[in-house]
Motif scaffolding. Structure first.
Motif, mmCIF file in Angstrom:
data_model
loop_
_atom_site.group_PDB
_atom_site.id
_atom_site.type_symbol
_atom_site.label_atom_id
_atom_site.label_comp_id
_atom_site.label_asym_id
_atom_site.label_seq_id
_atom_site.Cartn_x
_atom_site.Cartn_y
_atom_site.Cartn_z
ATOM 1 N N THR A 1 -15.144 -5.120 0.571
ATOM 2 C CA THR A 1 -13.764 -4.973 0.098
ATOM 3 C C THR A 1 -13.237 -6.293 -0.440
ATOM 4 N N SER B 1 -18.441 -3.368 5.394
ATOM 5 C CA SER B 1 -17.558 -2.724 4.422
ATOM 6 C C SER B 1 -16.333 -3.593 4.138
ATOM 7 N N GLY C 1 -9.430 -2.212 4.766
ATOM 8 C CA GLY C 1 -10.621 -2.332 3.943
ATOM 9 C C GLY C 1 -11.139 -0.946 3.613
ATOM 10 N N PHE C 2 -12.281 -0.880 2.977
ATOM 11 C CA PHE C 2 -12.800 0.409 2.517
ATOM 12 C C PHE C 2 -13.817 1.000 3.487
ATOM 13 N N GLY C 3 -13.641 0.710 4.754
ATOM 14 C CA GLY C 3 -14.531 1.252 5.771
ATOM 15 C C GLY C 3 -14.276 0.575 7.100
ATOM 16 N N LEU D 1 -4.725 -4.704 1.572
ATOM 17 C CA LEU D 1 -5.993 -3.974 1.515
ATOM 18 C C LEU D 1 -6.188 -3.069 2.722
ATOM 19 N N GLU D 2 -5.114 -2.864 3.508
ATOM 20 C CA GLU D 2 -5.150 -2.011 4.699
ATOM 21 C C GLU D 2 -6.361 -2.380 5.566
ATOM 22 N N SER E 1 0.830 -1.206 0.000
ATOM 23 C CA SER E 1 0.000 0.000 0.000
ATOM 24 C C SER E 1 0.864 1.256 0.000
ATOM 25 N N THR F 1 -7.880 6.037 -3.021
ATOM 26 C CA THR F 1 -9.303 5.730 -3.045
ATOM 27 C C THR F 1 -9.496 4.237 -3.325
ATOM 28 N N PRO F 2 -10.661 3.698 -3.010
ATOM 29 C CA PRO F 2 -10.921 2.293 -3.364
ATOM 30 C C PRO F 2 -10.707 2.010 -4.849
ATOM 31 N N ASP F 3 -11.149 2.914 -5.718
ATOM 32 C CA ASP F 3 -10.957 2.696 -7.150
ATOM 33 C C ASP F 3 -9.470 2.648 -7.507
ATOM 34 N N VAL G 1 -7.026 1.681 -5.533
ATOM 35 C CA VAL G 1 -6.501 0.413 -5.011
ATOM 36 C C VAL G 1 -6.872 -0.738 -5.938
#
Length: 273
Positions: A96, A92, A85-87, A82-83, A44, A59-61, A63
């Motif tokens: 992800t 969420s 996740g997206f939330g 994915l760190e 990341s 942003t998720p897009d 990534v």
């Protein structure tokens, strides 16, 4: 990609430990593949550097686009950082994993770091619920997806090995395939963590402090060795050093240490133009 995911899972069955290097773009992915590595993982931080932003700001897009490009770069299985996740919610995290698997990834990791320096680690129950949701989503995707659960305590000022092991054990019980606590600082501690769980353990090398070779880590019980952002930081460090020489001294001595075209391009020859 189902075949790649199956091959990735098989690498975790041993014996010994395998190295999972972390490219940050298509070129570095292809070089690592040409050198004989069996699988790759995103970083990341390396991705963020290439985008000119700080880690955690993609942003998720961005990534997911990055994951697609590395999956397409080589035939090797790719696992994604994915760190968190997206939330923050378990829902969420599940979304992800589903979105990440759709890019062709063979696996990915979810961590319990919140992204908030004032409360850096998710509460225990929420952290476990997030991994459980990730596991459920991973089992629902077509083919296979190797889920890595990360405990970030040691990177965020919580030098509590007991809590770290407790979290890893809970993540294992929730169904995680691989366990990972970045920041383990000596072989005895690594051995303790590996003996406390039954799933494969990932250890990262290349962080400040002690480093150990693959044989030493395998003897301690490690199954997978990654390097996180270390390769990217080494490359960016050399670039910045050269740029400072030009800006500060007006000289170009750095070019004497630059690798030649033929050697670099030799790593890409098998793929053609």
């Amino acid at each position: 990609m189902t075949q790649a995911a199956s091959a990735f899972r098989a690498l975790h069955d041993g014996p010994g430990a395998f190295i999972l290097p972390n490219p940050w773009d298509v070129g570095t992915a292809r070089i690592l593949a040409a050198l004989g590595f069996k699988a790759l993982a995103t970083t990341s931080a390396g991705m963020a550097f290439a985008l000119g932003i700080r880690e955690g700001q993609a942003t998720p897009d961005q990534v997911l686009d990055h994951c697609r490009s590395l999956v397409a770069a080589t035939p090797l299985p790719v696992s994604a950082d994915l760190e968190k996740g997206f939330g923050d919610s378990p829902e969420s995290v599940a979304e992800t994993i589903s979105a990440a698997a759709a890019t062709g990834l063979a696996g990915g990791s979810i961590e319990d770091h919140t992204g908030d320096p004032d409360r850096p680690i998710y509460p225990f129950d929420l952290a476990v619920d997030r991994i459980a949701a990730a596991v459920e989503a991973a089992r629902a995707v077509p083919g296979d997806f190797v889920l890595t659960a990360r405990c970030e305590n040691l990177l965020w000022g919580r030098d509590d090995l007991d809590d770290t092991i407790r979290r890893l054990q809970a993540f294992e019980a929730a169904g995680a395939d691989v366990l990972y606590a970045p920041g383990l600082y000596d072989l005895e501690t690594i051995r303790t963590v590996c003996s406390a769980v039954t799933r494969p353990v990932n250890v990262v090398m290349g962080m400040p402090g002690a480093t150990f070779d693959a044989d030493e880590l395998a003897a301690a019980g490690v199954r997978r060795i990654s390097v996180g952002s270390a390769l990217a930081r080494r490359a960016y460090g050399a670039f910045i050093e050269a740029a400072r020489e030009m800006a500060g001294e007006g000289s170009f001595r750095f070019a004497h240490r630059a690798m030649g075209f033929a050697e670099i391009e030799g790593h890409f020859a098998a793929r053609g133009p």
